[in-house]
Each structure stands twice: as C-alpha cells, then as structure tokens.
Scaffold this motif. Structure first.
Motif, PDB file in Angstrom:
ATOM      1  N   PRO A 171     -43.361  15.963 -16.177  1.00 42.19           N
ATOM      2  CA  PRO A 171     -42.849  15.866 -14.803  1.00 42.19           C
ATOM      3  C   PRO A 171     -42.675  17.216 -14.119  1.00 42.19           C
ATOM      4  CG  PRO A 171     -41.659  14.370 -16.244  1.00 42.19           C
ATOM      5  CD  PRO A 171     -42.541  15.197 -17.126  1.00 42.19           C
ATOM      6  N   ILE A 215     -35.203   9.131  -5.544  1.00 43.56           N
ATOM      7  CA  ILE A 215     -36.016   9.083  -6.753  1.00 43.56           C
ATOM      8  C   ILE A 215     -35.077   9.328  -7.928  1.00 43.56           C
ATOM      9  CG2 ILE A 215     -37.907  10.146  -8.016  1.00 43.56           C
ATOM     10  CD1 ILE A 215     -39.179  10.885  -5.395  1.00 43.56           C
ATOM     11  N   ASP A 250     -33.349  10.407 -11.260  1.00 47.58           N
ATOM     12  CA  ASP A 250     -33.515  11.632 -12.051  1.00 47.58           C
ATOM     13  C   ASP A 250     -32.603  11.666 -13.273  1.00 47.58           C
ATOM     14  OD1 ASP A 250     -31.138  11.844 -10.729  1.00 47.58           O
ATOM     15  OD2 ASP A 250     -31.555  13.799  -9.810  1.00 47.58           O
ATOM     16  N   ASN A 267     -37.714  10.723 -12.840  1.00 46.47           N
ATOM     17  CA  ASN A 267     -38.489   9.555 -13.265  1.00 46.47           C
ATOM     18  C   ASN A 267     -39.844   9.553 -12.564  1.00 46.47           C
ATOM     19  OD1 ASN A 267     -35.696   7.194 -13.535  1.00 46.47           O
ATOM     20  ND2 ASN A 267     -36.148   9.069 -14.638  1.00 46.47           N
ATOM     21  N   ASN A 268     -40.716  10.417 -13.067  1.00 48.25           N
ATOM     22  CA  ASN A 268     -42.030  10.591 -12.456  1.00 48.25           C
ATOM     23  C   ASN A 268     -43.061  10.719 -13.567  1.00 48.25           C
ATOM     24  OD1 ASN A 268     -43.951  10.889 -10.525  1.00 48.25           O
ATOM     25  ND2 ASN A 268     -42.982  12.631  -9.501  1.00 48.25           N
ATOM     26  N   THR A 270     -50.150   7.670 -11.224  1.00 52.36           N
ATOM     27  CA  THR A 270     -48.755   8.116 -11.126  1.00 52.36           C
ATOM     28  C   THR A 270     -47.842   6.902 -11.022  1.00 52.36           C
ATOM     29  OG1 THR A 270     -48.784   8.254  -8.700  1.00 52.36           O
ATOM     30  CG2 THR A 270     -49.427  10.227  -9.937  1.00 52.36           C
ATOM     31  N   SER A 271     -46.618   7.072 -11.474  1.00 52.94           N
ATOM     32  CA  SER A 271     -45.596   6.036 -11.370  1.00 52.94           C
ATOM     33  C   SER A 271     -44.263   6.723 -11.109  1.00 52.94           C
ATOM     34  CB  SER A 271     -45.537   5.195 -12.644  1.00 52.94           C
ATOM     35  OG  SER A 271     -44.499   4.229 -12.563  1.00 52.94           O
ATOM     36  N   THR A 272     -43.566   6.256 -10.084  1.00 49.72           N
ATOM     37  CA  THR A 272     -42.290   6.845  -9.686  1.00 49.72           C
ATOM     38  C   THR A 272     -41.269   5.736  -9.489  1.00 49.72           C
ATOM     39  OG1 THR A 272     -43.483   8.599  -8.527  1.00 49.72           O
ATOM     40  CG2 THR A 272     -41.132   8.371  -8.050  1.00 49.72           C
ATOM     41  N   ARG A 273     -40.079   5.935 -10.046  1.00 54.15           N
ATOM     42  CA  ARG A 273     -39.007   4.957  -9.894  1.00 54.15           C
ATOM     43  C   ARG A 273     -38.171   5.317  -8.680  1.00 54.15           C
ATOM     44  NH1 ARG A 273     -33.769   4.056 -13.696  1.00 54.15           N
ATOM     45  NH2 ARG A 273     -33.000   2.130 -12.741  1.00 54.15           N
TER      46      ARG A 273
END
Length: 418
Positions: free
Chosen positions: A112, A133, A135, A140-141, A153-156
């Motif tokens: 990340p 986002i 963290d 969380n990336n 890519t995936s981001t919460r």
C-alpha cells in the motif's frame, strides 16, 4: 612448504564458492522486487505516475469498475441520505507495466505504501456527501499487477450519499437510491469508465432495518458539457451509475403508528355510551383523545422533512384527528341541548315557588295554579324533544362514527397498498 602450497591453492576455490553463493543468493533473493523496481525505476524513461497509460498515443484508457456492498445502512428521510460500506474494485491496463518472468506465478502484489507511485484513475462519487478510506490497521488499499500490464485495485470505503426521495406515499413508499461515479479531471478522451462483467455484488446476509432491497441495476452514462450551465464546464466526461430499488418494511409503522392511532379513535367513541349528564367524564375523554392523537402526529412528523405535498401518513393522522375532534363536537351539541331543557325546568320551578309564596287577592293559590300554562306547556314539551333528540344523536353516533371510519380504512388501504 607443502602446507603453504595447499593453503594457497584453496583460496581461489573458497573465493569461487563464496562468489557463487552470493550470486545465487542475489538471483533468488526476490525476483518480484526486482521486477517491480525495474518497472518503476528501470532502464529507459522513468515511470511517471502523473501521466495516463495511453496519453501519448491519444487513446482512452478503459477502466472497469466493480462494487461489492458490505453494509447498507438505513435511509434518513429528513436529510435524504444513506450510508454504504463498499469495496471499490477497478481494473485497467497500463502498457508501461508489462513484465515477464517464468519463475513467478500470479500477479505482483504491491505494498500500500507504493500504490501512489503507480497511475490510477481519479474516480469520485458525484452524489457523495462525505467518505473515508479505512486505515485500520493500515490503509485498506490493494493493488496487483499482472504480466500483461493489467492492474487490479481494491479499496475499502465508507461513504454517505444523497438520495432524492419522493415521500407522497410514505410509509407505503418505494425509493430508488443511486451511486454516480465519474472521472474528475480526465475527460472521455483519456479515461472511459465502464462496469465490470459482474458490476454490483452485495453481501448475501445484508439486511436493512426498515427497508428491503428489491433489486439493483447499473447504467453507463456520460456527463455532457452544455456550456456555462453544465455541471462540469470542461468537456464531456464518462460516468457510471448504480441504482438500488428499496421497499419500506411496514411492520414498524403498523405497531408504532397505525394501531395506536386506531385505538385512540376507538377510545373517543366510548363517550357515546357515557350518560349525557356525566359532563366531566365526557369532556376529559374528548380532550385526552385529541391531545393524544396530536402528540402522536407531531412525533411521527419530527423525523420527516418539511415538504410542500401531502404524505400518506399526513392524511391518516389528519383523518384520525378529525374523528376524535368530531366526537368532542358531538358531545358539545348533545350537552347544549340538555342544558336548555334543564335551565327551562329550573326557571319554571323558581317562578312557581315565588308565586306560591305570594298570596293572590288575599287567598292562597291552589294546586291548579302551579300547573304550567298552555304556552309554557308547549315550551316544556319542545325542550323535552330536544333532550330526546340529543339522546338519539348519541345513539346514531355509536353507529355512524365506526361505519365512516371503517369505510375510510377500506379506501385508504386499497389505494396505498395497490
């Protein structure tokens, strides 16, 4: 001498073995790191994360978007918004990041902390009010780079989105809440957003407190530049849209609104069976029911926006208030009719008592003098008719009020439940 010769001949062997071990260690150290280092800082031009993949070729980059919904919080009617927790997944191809190594199976997993060193679409949500986002414990990336240059890519993200609601049928309503996403700084000449083959996924056990998700769909859209009055006066931009179709669950309102208000209306009809002379009881009952239905209506409307149209709940509470108020007015009419007859009787008795105490021509009046005259006899008969009419109104109200309320319920539920 012989020992010295043996020692001297062993030195090159030791050095060769050491160099072989170092070379082997270096070659097997971490080919993934070497590939990643070579992609970002390798030979030739350095990788520039500020430039889109196909910028020089004047070709738009296709970005595939997928959203996985983790939680869907209930809608807030007064602010017309809802909250989502999602995994935002994007896929695109960057020819500058193509690599090949037969020893590596699978993608390169980027830390990340290095994600900012690789170009990514500047996706934003048009109807977003606030978002974060996550963290904890780290950002969380996620980013993976495949051999052909495809990046995943995936981001919460947790965010609050606006939802334009139409509350004319509240609480029998169905709402459509949307997500609008687009590229903020790259027009469709450089970035084209499109939905993934499986665009929108939801957690199987996902539930909402007061709504049921009936379904969803996705649309590819475009923000068109119409000049100074357009939303983004800087060209045409690609965008995507997802719609959630929600139906309000009705159990809460049955238990908290409709049944209590029906009981209050029915309670107001009890006064029709109370004796006409029990004025304190009937007045107290009428006032309490009016205050109760007014308080309930005010409490229910406190969580709703002040709109200019009439909602279904407004119609229901207004009719309930009208019924309890009409029950109070019915008692007022009945009470007035009875009080006229009572006042007339008291007046006749007072006059008769006064005339009895005063002699006429020096003689006491006989019993015939106490009888009402013909005119008074007519008035007395008319007053008794008013009392009978008041009692008849009470008897009619026992039937008319429930019948009218029942007919209103049939019309109300048939119309709003269709």
């Amino acid at each position: 001498m012989k020992g010295t010769t043996l020692y001297s001949s062993s030195i090159p062997i030791f050095v060769s073995a050491l160099l072989f071990h170092i070379a082997r260690t270096q070659s097997s150290r971490s080919p993934r790191q070497d590939i990643l280092r070579g992609l970002l800082n390798g030979t030739g031009l350095l990788y520039d994360a500020r430039v889109p993949p196909n910028f020089e070729e004047n070709v738009a980059t296709d970005v595939s978007v997928q959203i996985y919904v983790m939680s869907f919080d209930s809608l807030t009617e007064i602010s017309m918004e809802y909250r989502l927790s999602i995994f935002l997944r994007m896929n695109w191809t960057d020819p500058r990041l193509v690599w090949n190594n037969s020893d590596i199976h699978g993608p390169l997993e980027v830390d990340p902390k290095l994600v900012g060193m690789i170009w990514a679409p500047d996706l934003y949500f048009l109807n977003e009010k606030e978002a974060i986002i996550h963290d904890v414990t780290v950002m969380n990336n996620l980013m993976h780079i495949y051999e052909d240059g495809t990046i995943h890519t995936s981001t919460r993200i947790s965010m609050t989105l606006s939802c334009d609601m139409h509350l004319e049928r509240y609480p029998h309503d169905e709402q459509t809440c949307s997500i609008f996403a687009g590229s903020y700084s790259y027009s469709k000449e450089n970035v084209i957003l499109q939905w993934h083959r499986y665009p929108l996924q939801m957690r199987p056990t996902l539930t909402l407190p007061r709504f049921t998700v009936m379904g969803h769909n996705t649309i590819d859209c475009e923000i068109v530049d119409y000049g100074e009055q357009s939303m983004i006066n800087a060209g045409n931009f690609s965008c995507i849209q997802a719609n959630f179709f929600l139906r309000r669950q009705f159990g809460y309102y049955i238990a908290q609104v409709y049944i209590p208000s029906i009981l209050i209306v029915v309670l107001s009809w009890v006064s029709f069976w109370i004796d006409i002379d029990a004025i304190p009881a009937r007045v107290s009952l009428g006032l309490l029911t009016v205050l109760a239905i007014t308080t309930q209506s005010t409490g229910e409307k406190s969580g709703l926006p002040r709109v200019s149209y009439i909602k279904a709940i407004d119609l229901w509470m207004a009719v309930c208030l009208m019924f309890v108020f009409m029950a109070l007015l019915e008692f007022s009419y009945v009470n007035v009719q009875c009080r006229v007859q009572k006042r007339r009787q008291e007046t006749i008795l007072i006059e008769a008592s006064t005339n009895t105490d005063e002699p006429r021509n020096g003689k006491e009046r006989n019993d015939l003098d106490l009888q009402p005259r013909s005119g008074r006899r007519f008035v007395f008969f008319r007053d008794r008719m008013k009392v009978q009419r008041a009692r008849f109104v009470d008897k009619c109200a026992r039937v008319v009020f429930p019948l009218l309320f029942f007919l209103f319920n049939i019309c109300y539920w048939l119309y709003y439940q269709q």
